[in-house]
Design a protein around this motif. Structure first.
Motif, mmCIF file in Angstrom:
data_model
loop_
_atom_site.group_PDB
_atom_site.id
_atom_site.type_symbol
_atom_site.label_atom_id
_atom_site.label_comp_id
_atom_site.label_asym_id
_atom_site.label_seq_id
_atom_site.Cartn_x
_atom_site.Cartn_y
_atom_site.Cartn_z
ATOM 1 N N GLY A 72 0.816 -1.186 0.071
ATOM 2 C CA GLY A 72 0.124 0.037 0.128
ATOM 3 C C GLY A 72 0.806 1.451 -0.089
ATOM 4 O O GLY A 72 0.356 2.048 -0.678
ATOM 5 N N SER A 73 1.920 1.268 0.738
ATOM 6 C CA SER A 73 2.915 2.313 0.816
ATOM 7 C C SER A 73 3.478 2.728 -0.220
ATOM 8 O O SER A 73 3.764 3.661 -1.011
ATOM 9 C CB SER A 73 3.968 2.090 1.978
ATOM 10 O OG SER A 73 3.139 2.135 3.300
ATOM 11 N N ILE A 74 3.813 1.452 -1.176
ATOM 12 C CA ILE A 74 4.704 1.582 -2.385
ATOM 13 C C ILE A 74 3.768 2.201 -3.406
ATOM 14 O O ILE A 74 3.948 3.014 -4.347
ATOM 15 C CB ILE A 74 5.242 0.132 -2.999
ATOM 16 C CG1 ILE A 74 6.098 -0.476 -1.714
ATOM 17 C CG2 ILE A 74 5.572 0.149 -4.273
ATOM 18 C CD1 ILE A 74 6.441 -1.840 -2.378
ATOM 19 N N LEU A 75 2.446 1.807 -3.655
ATOM 20 C CA LEU A 75 1.465 2.157 -4.591
ATOM 21 C C LEU A 75 1.188 3.746 -4.244
ATOM 22 O O LEU A 75 1.072 4.797 -5.284
ATOM 23 C CB LEU A 75 0.442 1.554 -4.535
ATOM 24 C CG LEU A 75 0.243 0.063 -4.858
ATOM 25 C CD1 LEU A 75 -1.225 -0.564 -4.744
ATOM 26 C CD2 LEU A 75 0.833 -0.089 -6.264
ATOM 27 N N ALA A 76 1.087 4.167 -2.996
ATOM 28 C CA ALA A 76 0.850 5.347 -2.601
ATOM 29 C C ALA A 76 1.995 6.470 -3.154
ATOM 30 O O ALA A 76 1.914 7.554 -3.681
ATOM 31 C CB ALA A 76 0.757 5.805 -1.106
ATOM 32 N N MET A 77 3.393 5.889 -2.907
ATOM 33 C CA MET A 77 4.437 6.662 -3.482
ATOM 34 C C MET A 77 4.572 6.749 -4.915
ATOM 35 O O MET A 77 4.851 7.733 -5.680
ATOM 36 C CB MET A 77 5.835 6.150 -2.793
ATOM 37 C CG MET A 77 5.906 6.054 -1.353
ATOM 38 S SD MET A 77 7.183 5.085 -0.650
ATOM 39 C CE MET A 77 8.555 5.766 -1.232
ATOM 40 N N VAL A 78 4.187 5.623 -5.675
ATOM 41 C CA VAL A 78 4.023 5.740 -7.172
ATOM 42 C C VAL A 78 2.994 6.676 -7.357
ATOM 43 O O VAL A 78 3.426 7.221 -8.498
ATOM 44 C CB VAL A 78 3.749 4.172 -7.568
ATOM 45 C CG1 VAL A 78 3.511 4.367 -9.076
ATOM 46 C CG2 VAL A 78 5.033 3.408 -7.412
ATOM 47 N N ALA A 79 2.003 6.596 -6.924
ATOM 48 C CA ALA A 79 0.843 7.681 -7.198
ATOM 49 C C ALA A 79 1.376 8.981 -6.870
ATOM 50 O O ALA A 79 0.712 9.903 -7.882
ATOM 51 C CB ALA A 79 -0.546 7.225 -6.454
ATOM 52 N N GLU A 80 2.275 9.420 -6.151
ATOM 53 C CA GLU A 80 2.548 10.836 -6.009
ATOM 54 C C GLU A 80 3.872 11.108 -6.797
ATOM 55 O O GLU A 80 4.387 12.063 -6.802
ATOM 56 C CB GLU A 80 3.091 10.977 -4.642
ATOM 57 C CG GLU A 80 2.167 10.951 -3.586
ATOM 58 C CD GLU A 80 1.241 12.092 -3.633
ATOM 59 O OE1 GLU A 80 1.632 13.308 -4.127
ATOM 60 O OE2 GLU A 80 -0.009 11.867 -3.463
ATOM 61 N N GLY A 81 4.100 10.001 -7.818
ATOM 62 C CA GLY A 81 5.327 10.248 -8.770
ATOM 63 C C GLY A 81 6.585 10.132 -8.246
ATOM 64 O O GLY A 81 7.424 10.776 -9.030
ATOM 65 N N LEU A 82 6.762 9.428 -7.159
ATOM 66 C CA LEU A 82 8.243 9.402 -6.517
ATOM 67 C C LEU A 82 9.093 8.197 -7.181
ATOM 68 O O LEU A 82 10.197 8.173 -6.979
ATOM 69 C CB LEU A 82 8.098 8.962 -4.897
ATOM 70 C CG LEU A 82 7.462 10.303 -4.257
ATOM 71 C CD1 LEU A 82 7.181 9.716 -2.969
ATOM 72 C CD2 LEU A 82 8.317 11.318 -4.285
ATOM 73 N N GLY A 83 8.382 7.502 -8.211
ATOM 74 C CA GLY A 83 9.191 6.495 -8.817
ATOM 75 C C GLY A 83 8.150 5.577 -9.472
ATOM 76 O O GLY A 83 6.987 5.742 -9.269
ATOM 77 N N VAL A 84 8.994 4.262 -10.191
ATOM 78 C CA VAL A 84 7.909 3.361 -10.700
ATOM 79 C C VAL A 84 8.720 2.013 -9.917
ATOM 80 O O VAL A 84 9.391 2.055 -8.947
ATOM 81 C CB VAL A 84 8.443 3.125 -12.118
ATOM 82 C CG1 VAL A 84 8.102 4.222 -12.758
ATOM 83 C CG2 VAL A 84 9.891 2.727 -12.320
ATOM 84 N N THR A 85 7.826 1.019 -9.993
ATOM 85 C CA THR A 85 8.045 -0.244 -9.363
ATOM 86 C C THR A 85 7.741 -1.440 -10.126
ATOM 87 O O THR A 85 6.917 -1.341 -11.298
ATOM 88 C CB THR A 85 7.617 -0.319 -7.685
ATOM 89 O OG1 THR A 85 7.968 -1.225 -7.253
ATOM 90 C CG2 THR A 85 5.978 -0.352 -7.930
#
Length: 291
Positions: free
Chosen positions: A226-239
């Motif tokens: 969940g934290s990873i997806l939130a960070m991706v949604a904020e444009g902090l990176g890809v995964t």
């Protein structure tokens, strides 16, 4: 020495915390402490090291834990077999699961198993592949899910069977230049800040990058999906994440298959001499997992 004392010792060893062990066993912390002091007094040994960050087992405590695990596993098997002979269906079942399997694969299996076996007490423990494997080895879990590559070739006393296949997907911020592609090479992802999942998929992701001759720019290392997806949604990176770990709705991110396509296999694992309840669970899971 009582079975209750042994159960308490195993709960404390597993959680590393008397309060959490008491909550798990539906008792009080003072009852847990009293039982452990009584066990140590009876054995004439210190079983635990108590510190500011919790409790851990002494060498003697680890030896007692191994024997206690065997004793309680055999007791549970005896109780379940006797109940089956009487036509009853009782006992307990501890299921160790990796997070991605717990998110979307296991809930239906757990529900249907609970409906079919309403008098069996189900406990679900979530952890990484390494943690689930350790729980199966020590008897803390009676059945579990594992990623195929996480089971050592030389592990003894464990039976595994395929449960499901799971695609690995690139996960990108909505509106990202790669989000509209039908598939994305790992080498393309390596050109962008990468958020590495440390919940169990890191070895597979690293192997995919190595096979592509790419070096991922890991700006963040995060365990919780969940934290990873939130960070991706904020444009902090890809995964890259397994498809099973994605929630049904994940606003702000876009998931795209990898190129070439990559899958992992989820295994169902149980001891070579499983509890009757674990066997029933494995049979049900095997049917549902492949349906």
């Amino acid at each position: 020495m009582t079975f209750t004392q042994l159960r308490i010792l195993l709960a404390v060893a597993r959680t590393g915390n008397m309060t959490r062990a008491a909550e798990e066993l539906n008792t009080t912390q003072s009852a847990v402490s009293h039982a452990l002091r009584g066990l140590e007094s009876e054995l004439g040994l210190s079983l635990l090291v108590r510190g500011s960050h919790g409790v851990s087992l002494t060498a003697a405590g680890r030896a007692v834990r191994r024997r206690a695990t065997l004793i309680l596993t055999q007791l549970e098997a005896l109780e379940q077999e006797v109940a089956a002979a009487r036509g009853a269906d009782t006992g307990s079942l501890r299921v160790g699961v990796i997070p991605s399997a717990n998110a979307r694969l296991l809930p239906r299996i757990l529900r249907l198993y609970g409906e079919a076996h309403p008098r069996v007490r189900l406990t679900v423990i979530e952890g990484s592949d390494g943690e689930v494997l350790d729980w199966l080895r020590t008897g803390a879990a009676d059945v579990g899910t594992l990623t195929a590559g996480a089971v050592p070739a030389d592990v003894a006393g464990l039976v595994t069977r395929p449960l499901a296949t799971d695609r690995m997907l690139a996960v990108l911020p909505g509106g990202h230049a790669l989000a509209e592609r039908a598939s994305v090479p790992v080498a393309e992802l390596a050109r962008h800040p990468f958020i590495m999942s440390t919940g169990g998929c890191e070895p597979l992701i690293t192997a995919l990058a190595r096979a592509a001759g790419a070096s991922l720019r890991c700006h963040y290392r995060v365990r919780d999906t969940g934290s990873i997806l939130a960070m991706v949604a904020e444009g902090l990176g890809v995964t890259v994440v397994p498809e099973l770990s994605l929630p049904a709705h994940h606003p702000g991110v876009h998931a795209v298959p990898l190129e070439p396509a990559s899958e992992r296999t989820i295994l169902l694992a149980l001891p070579a001499d499983p509890l009757p309840a674990a066997t029933a669970f494995a049979e049900l899971a095997g049917v549902l997992g492949t349906s």
